[in-house]
Each structure stands twice: as structure tokens, then as C-alpha cells.
Design a protein around this motif. Structure first.
Motif, PDB file in Angstrom:
ATOM      1  N   LEU A 270      30.665  17.104  -0.134  1.00  0.00           N
ATOM      2  CA  LEU A 270      30.689  15.990   0.798  1.00  0.00           C
ATOM      3  C   LEU A 270      31.300  14.778   0.109  1.00  0.00           C
ATOM      4  O   LEU A 270      31.297  14.687  -1.129  1.00  0.00           O
ATOM      5  N   ILE A 297      25.512   9.774  -0.966  1.00  0.00           N
ATOM      6  CA  ILE A 297      26.134  10.411   0.191  1.00  0.00           C
ATOM      7  C   ILE A 297      25.709   9.590   1.398  1.00  0.00           C
ATOM      8  O   ILE A 297      24.533   9.565   1.755  1.00  0.00           O
ATOM      9  N   ASN A 299      25.899   8.277   5.464  1.00  0.00           N
ATOM     10  CA  ASN A 299      26.182   8.874   6.782  1.00  0.00           C
ATOM     11  C   ASN A 299      27.476   8.339   7.393  1.00  0.00           C
ATOM     12  O   ASN A 299      28.162   9.047   8.134  1.00  0.00           O
ATOM     13  N   GLN A 302      30.410  10.493   6.368  1.00  0.00           N
ATOM     14  CA  GLN A 302      30.374  11.882   6.844  1.00  0.00           C
ATOM     15  C   GLN A 302      30.821  11.979   8.303  1.00  0.00           C
ATOM     16  O   GLN A 302      31.546  12.902   8.682  1.00  0.00           O
ATOM     17  N   SER A 303      30.395  11.042   9.132  1.00  0.00           N
ATOM     18  CA  SER A 303      30.821  11.079  10.538  1.00  0.00           C
ATOM     19  C   SER A 303      32.323  10.875  10.642  1.00  0.00           C
ATOM     20  O   SER A 303      32.998  11.499  11.470  1.00  0.00           O
ATOM     21  N   TYR A 335      31.787  21.111   7.459  1.00  0.00           N
ATOM     22  CA  TYR A 335      31.485  19.805   6.882  1.00  0.00           C
ATOM     23  C   TYR A 335      30.368  19.127   7.664  1.00  0.00           C
ATOM     24  O   TYR A 335      29.424  18.571   7.075  1.00  0.00           O
ATOM     25  N   ARG A 336      30.446  19.172   8.973  1.00  0.00           N
ATOM     26  CA  ARG A 336      29.413  18.567   9.811  1.00  0.00           C
ATOM     27  C   ARG A 336      28.050  19.191   9.530  1.00  0.00           C
ATOM     28  O   ARG A 336      27.042  18.481   9.418  1.00  0.00           O
ATOM     29  N   ARG A 338      26.965  20.633   6.785  1.00  0.00           N
ATOM     30  CA  ARG A 338      26.452  20.209   5.471  1.00  0.00           C
ATOM     31  C   ARG A 338      25.894  18.789   5.537  1.00  0.00           C
ATOM     32  O   ARG A 338      24.841  18.492   4.966  1.00  0.00           O
ATOM     33  N   ALA A 339      26.606  17.907   6.243  1.00  0.00           N
ATOM     34  CA  ALA A 339      26.144  16.516   6.357  1.00  0.00           C
ATOM     35  C   ALA A 339      24.853  16.434   7.155  1.00  0.00           C
ATOM     36  O   ALA A 339      23.942  15.663   6.806  1.00  0.00           O
ATOM     37  N   LEU A 343      21.305  14.699   5.800  1.00  0.00           N
ATOM     38  CA  LEU A 343      21.043  13.324   6.216  1.00  0.00           C
ATOM     39  C   LEU A 343      20.142  13.153   7.437  1.00  0.00           C
ATOM     40  O   LEU A 343      19.587  12.071   7.640  1.00  0.00           O
ATOM     41  N   HIS A 352      21.593   6.763   3.238  1.00  0.00           N
ATOM     42  CA  HIS A 352      22.327   7.607   2.298  1.00  0.00           C
ATOM     43  C   HIS A 352      21.323   8.354   1.424  1.00  0.00           C
ATOM     44  O   HIS A 352      20.131   8.040   1.398  1.00  0.00           O
ATOM     45  N   LEU A 381      28.931  13.513  15.139  1.00  0.00           N
ATOM     46  CA  LEU A 381      28.067  14.064  14.098  1.00  0.00           C
ATOM     47  C   LEU A 381      26.711  14.425  14.687  1.00  0.00           C
ATOM     48  O   LEU A 381      26.144  15.479  14.390  1.00  0.00           O
TER      49      LEU A 381
END
Length: 624
Positions: A270, A297, A299, A302-303, A335-336, A338-339, A343, A352, A381
Motif C-alpha cells: 500500500l 498508511i 486512508n 488509499q481511496s 488494492y482496495r 488490502r486497504a 483501515l 492512518h 473505497l
């Protein structure tokens, strides 16, 4: 004498021509429209005058700029005069009205009119009707048009930065949801950013008037902002060649951000950043290691990257590269996931997660509601259930705190007892440490419309409209009681990143005109006026850099909902919010029944259906 004779002969010839019935209007009839230009869905009134010989009937045909006939009708003439009217619709540009006489092999007369459109909302409710024109006028004060060594650069400034004579990529692109409806020069500024991209793919944060660039070392969002900027600019301009040329640059940018040790967490796969207040560009005072430690990490990143990866897939699919489209779709989905796992806390997305030990002296960061949560909803997300929980948490906290608006950057901010910042504008409740930011409210309102909290979206929009009337604009941030905040001498109250998000909430949210594929080719129309108590609306969305648009009229009657629409594209899928207690019996498009499906979103009820044409139509939703 010779000259006189020649003149007499000429006059005699002209008289003979004038007396020839085939050379005067009476041989062809008369044709006129009541105006020379119209908006989509305007009624065009046509007058017909018969030929001198006298006629009882004629035929009127109307064609768009591509000579496609979209209206045709026989007209009865009385005393050699006739009238007919039709609704102007379809492609923008010069339209044709043709007059045909019975048994004729060719039209006898024609007249042109021009069809043009501008973005706007007309509902009779000043809260909704004034947001777009106010934004249009004020945000253009921040428009900059530079001639650099590399070429022209048109962009929109940050409303509070020391770089007041340069362009921050983020502020400019986050203004795009508004300026795409009027701006014609959308590409040249992005060209300047793409030209100065480093060989490894890193993109600058901004460009000064003189061409110098800068990049804040902490920032991890620049490459996704660049990708979203290209994606949305292409949607508005329809410039396929420009998009194709930009794709290799975007590949390099996204490769860089996913490989550079300062920005990429290889263990969790990420994007990481230095510890900051959500998406903002500063760490705690004294943390000057430039990314060597103190990583999180967040948010907000990630979005943005999940959406950017999805955008890459959509752009490649349009360009015909299905292998690349599938590669990026897979990357976006994984990826979505994992995030999400890292989170989501059951109510909201965490501010984070620390990758390095950071002691906040007993302050519990997990309780913070961060501005990035609004992006999580509007960028996809969060799913529907998660979004409803986030929206309800915003409502709960505003009741609990009594703050002026639920536009928090952080709630709560980092307490002053921790001694993190010397600048007063960074203390708790100020700027990015708990101040109120209009862009957060706009994203929250748009999400409320998307996820079954439409009445709350209306409430937020009315609050914002009142704010504009009382204050004359929107600044970057406010204190929790609504007092305007200042941190530089360059503060202005026409913050594009802020006002643009409310235009997005108005057009995409309340009016419900969304363009997922670009150029209004296949629009999604979700009118949500039932939540606002409005009975009649005319709504139009048109890109300033092209002729792509969609327009509709919506009216709520006791026994039905009536919608008339016109667009430049091919497809339109309708998803109409029903008033409370409205049970649909049938949906008719152009007088023919069409199948529809019920869709429940939270406590709201929509019906979904798709007409055969996205160009024009009349819809009636009958009540049981």
C-alpha cells in the motif's frame, strides 16, 4: 442614347424576371421560427405560409446537424397559413427546419436555428439555483493563464498558498468538478506537468509562472491526482489522441509511487506517507527526516490510488487495450481489499495506521473522524453499508459537538497539550488540525445523495447556500464556530478546492447527472428532487471544452412523475428517487411501457429503467 437604351432593356428584363411566378416567394411558400437559437427542451414555434396558388396541407421536417430527422409532421393550412411546434433536442449546433409540399420530390424552403446549452439548475429554489452561477463567477477569479517557455498554461490557484502566482496540481485538479462545465483550455496545464515529469516518473506538486517546479517531500498523493486529472479532463474534452499520448506518462507515474521506498510499503503493498494531518502536507514540528521514518498508511491515499487504478482500467478499455484494462482492474480490486482490511474499524476508516512507532502521549488517534472518510465514500473505497455508517457518524458528531458545520479536517484534532505545533493556525480546531473545510462538506453532501441519506444531503446544501449568502464566498478553512481562518496574506474567499465539491454535490448528487464513461455517451440520471420538496426542475450539464451535454425537465404531479430529456449521447440509464409513499404502477417512455426495477438504498426507494435512446425522450412514471 445608347446608354439610355441599354438601361431600358435591363429594366425591362428585370421586370420580366420579377413578374415570373417561379422567382418570387409565392412560388415556394414561407417558413420561419420564433427565435434563432434555443436551449435543449425549448419549444420551437414554426410559422408556415402557403404558396400563392393556395395550399391546404404541407409537411414540416426537422433535422439535427448531422441531417438526422427527429421531428416530422403534416400541417393543415387555413387561409394559406399554418403553425406547428416541436421540442428542440439532440446534438448541439445548427439544426434544419424543412418545408415540403404534397407530392414534391424535394423540400421547398428551409430555415436554420441554433441549439446550444449551458450548465445550470432552474428549480425556483434559490438555495439550489444560485450555487452554480455563484461558483462560476467567483472561482474564475482564481484562473491563471500563463505563457511559459514550454507553452501556454491555464490553471486555477490555491486559495491560501504562498505560491499564489503558481499552480498547485492538487488545488487545480480538485477544482475540476466545477470548471469542467465552463473551461475550454483544460489540457495545456496538464501538458506542462507531464513535460516536466522526472525520468523515474515522479511528478511535481506545482509549477510557478516562470516554469520552476516544486515537490513537498511528504506528499504521496501527487501521482494519483495527476491520473485523475487526465481521466476527468479527457472525459470533458473527448480528445482521444491526447489521452493516448498521456497514458505512458501515467504508467510511469504510478510505477514510481509503487516502487519508491519513501512512498511504498512493500510489506502491506500500500502507499505510505510521513505522519501528517490526513492528506495535508506537513508533519509534526521537528520531524525533519524527510521520510526516513514516521511512516503511516493513510486512508486518503488509499481511496485515491484505488480510484486512479480503476481509472487506468477504464481509459485503456476505451482505447481498445483490453489486456492493460484487465491488469489495472485487477490491481484496483486487490488494492482496495488490502486497504479495507487495514483501515476499516466498523464505523469509519481510521485516520492512518502507524508503520513506525509514534507516541501520541495517550491521545487516541483511532477516534479521529478524518476528512479522507468523505473521499472513501465518493471514490468507492467504502461500500453502501459502510458509507451509511460514516454519514451517520458525521451527523452524530455534529449534534455532540455543536460545531457550525460537519466539515472537519479532523475531529477531534491533535490536542494542544502535545505541543506538536508552534504556529497558532495549526493548533487544535484550526486549519488541517480540526478546522472546518468546505470541500469536506461538499463531498459529504454528495455521498449523502449517493447512499440513501438524500434528506441530509439537502440539509447540508441549504446550509452551504446560506453560508455563501452571508459570507460572500468560501475560504479554505474555518474555526469550528464558523469564524474564517487565516494563515497567509493570500487568503481569498473563492477557494476552487471547496466550492467545486458543492457543484459536484448539486449536479451529480441532487440533480443526479453522472457521466462515468465520458462525453456524456452513456449517462446515469438519478434525479433526487423528491428529497428537496421541489416540484419542477430544469437541469443541464454541459462541458465547456466540447459539445457533450445532458438536459432534463422533471415535474412531480400527484399521480405521476414526468421527465423530458435531451442529450448528445447514445445511452441514458435512469434511476429515479421516488417520493415517500409513491408506489410506481408503470413507466412509459414515449408512450410505450418499459420494464423497471425497484432499488432500495438505505431507507430510500429508486426505480431503475433504460430507454431505447439516450438522445431524447419523454417519460411518465405512473402512481399505483
Amino acid at each position: 442614347m445608347l446608354i439610355r437604351c441599354t438601361s431600358l432593356i435591363l429594366l425591362a428584363s428585370l421586370a420580366a424576371i420579377a413578374s415570373d411566378p417561379s422567382t418570387v416567394e409565392g412560388a415556394y411558400g414561407r417558413l420561419s421560427t420564433d427565435k434563432s437559437s434555443y436551449r435543449p427542451l425549448d419549444v420551437v414555434k414554426v410559422k408556415v405560409g402557403g404558396r400563392a396558388a393556395g395550399d391546404r396541407k404541407c409537411r414540416v421536417k426537422v433535422a439535427d446537424p448531422d441531417q438526422r430527422v427527429y421531428f416530422e409532421k403534416d400541417v393543415d393550412l387555413e387561409a394559406n397559413q399554418g403553425r406547428v411546434q416541436f421540442t428542440a433536442s439532440g446534438k448541439l449546433g445548427v439544426h434544419y427546419v424543412y418545408l415540403w409540399w404534397p407530392e414534391a420530390k424535394k423540400y421547398s424552403r428551409y430555415v436554420n436555428f441554433r441549439l446550444d446549452a449551458e450548465t445550470g439548475i432552474e428549480s425556483g429554489d434559490r438555495d439550489f439555483d444560485t450555487i452554480y452561477p455563484f461558483t462560476h463567477e467567483r472561482v474564475q477569479l482564481g484562473r491563471r493563464d500563463y505563457m511559459t517557455k514550454r507553452g501556454r498554461f491555464v490553471g486555477y490557484i490555491s486559495a491560501d498558498t504562498n505560491h499564489f502566482d503558481g499552480i498547485w496540481l492538487r488545488d487545480w485538479i480538485y477544482t475540476l468538478p466545477a470548471y469542467k462545465y465552463w473551461e475550454r483550455e483544460m489540457q495545456c496545464g496538464l501538458d506542462r506537468f507531464l513535460e516536466v515529469q522526472r525520468e523515474d516518473g515522479q511528478t511535481p506538486d506545482g509549477i510557478e509562472r516562470d516554469g520552476r517546479t516544486w515537490r513537498v517531500g511528504l506528499e504521496s498523493d501527487v501521482e494519483y491526482i495527476l491520473t485523475l486529472g487526465v481521466w476527468d479532463t479527457w472525459k470533458a474534452t473527448g480528445d482521444d489522441a491526447w489521452l493516448r499520448a498521456a497514458m505512458p506518462k501515467l504508467e510511469k507515474a504510478l510505477s514510481y509511487i509503487r516502487s519508491d521506498a519513501k512512498h511504498w510499503d512493500a510489506k502491506n503493498r500500500l502507499i505510505q506517507r510521513q505522519h501528517s494531518c490526513d492528506t495535508w502536507d506537513y508533519d509534526i514540528d521537528g520531524a525533519t527526516d524527510h521520510g526516513a521514518s514516521r511512516h503511516v498508511i493513510a486512508n486518503c491515499d488509499q481511496s485515491g490510488y484505488a480510484l486512479a487504478f480503476r481509472g487506468m482500467s477504464e481509459m485503456y478499455r476505451y482505447l481498445g487495450d483490453n489486456a492493460a484494462a484487465e491488469r489495472w482492474a485487477k490491481e484496483a480490486g486487490e488494492y482496495r481489499e488490502r486497504a479495507m482490511k487495514m483501515l476499516w474499524d466498523g464505523t469509519k476508516f481510521l485516520h492512518h495506521v502507524h508503520l513506525d512507532a509514534i507516541d501520541h502521549g495517550g491521545f487516541d488517534e483511532t477516534k479521529q473522524l478524518t476528512m479522507g472518510n468523505t473521499w472513501a465514500m465518493t471514490r468507492g473505497l467504502a461500500d453502501e453499508k459502510q458509507s451509511i455508517k460514516i454519514i451517520d457518524e458525521y451527523r452524530r458528531r455534529q449534534k455532540e459537538t455543536g460545531d457550525k458545520y460537519p466539515w472537519w479536517s479532523l475531529q477531534p484534532g491533535y490536542p494542544d497539550r502535545l505541543g506538536y505545533w508552534k504556529d497558532k493556525y495549526r493548533l487544535e480546531g484550526a486549519y488541517a488540525n480540526g478546522g472546518l473545510m468546505p470541500w469536506v462538506g461538499g463531498e459529504l453532501a454528495r455521498a449523502s445523495f449517493f447512499y440513501g441519506r438524500e434528506s441530509y444531503g439537502v440539509e447540508l446544501m441549504r446550509q452551504y447556500a446560506d453560508h455563501l449568502r452571508r459570507t460572500g464566498g468560501a475560504q479554505v478553512w474555518y474555526f469550528p464556530d464558523g469564524t474564517p481562518g487565516y494563515r497567509t496574506t493570500n487568503e481569498v474567499n473563492y477557494a476552487g478546492w471547496g466550492m467545486a465539491q458543492w457543484v459536484d454535490a448539486l449536479v451529480e448528487g441532487l440533480a443526479g447527472i453522472r457521466d462515468p464513461q465520458g462525453q456524456m455517451r452513456a449517462v446515469e440520471i438519478s434525479p433526487r428532487w423528491a428529497a428537496a420538496g421541489v416540484k419542477e426542475v430544469r437541469a443541464t450539464a454541459r462541458y465547456g471544452a466540447s459539445e457533450a451535454y445532458f438536459s432534463y425537465k422533471w415535474a412531480a404531479e400527484p399521480a405521476s412523475i414526468e421527465i423530458e430529456y435531451s442529450g448528445s449521447g447514445e445511452k441514458a440509464e435512469f434511476r429515479v428517487l421516488l417520493p415517500a409513499g409513491f408506489a410506481p404502477r408503470a413507466v412509459m417512455v414515449n408512450g410505450t411501457d418499459v420494464k423497471f426495477e425497484r432499488e432500495d438504498v438505505g431507507a430510500s426507494v429508486y426505480i431503475r429503467f433504460q430507454p431505447a435512446s439516450g438522445t431524447r425522450g419523454t417519460i411518465r412514471i405512473g402512481r399505483a
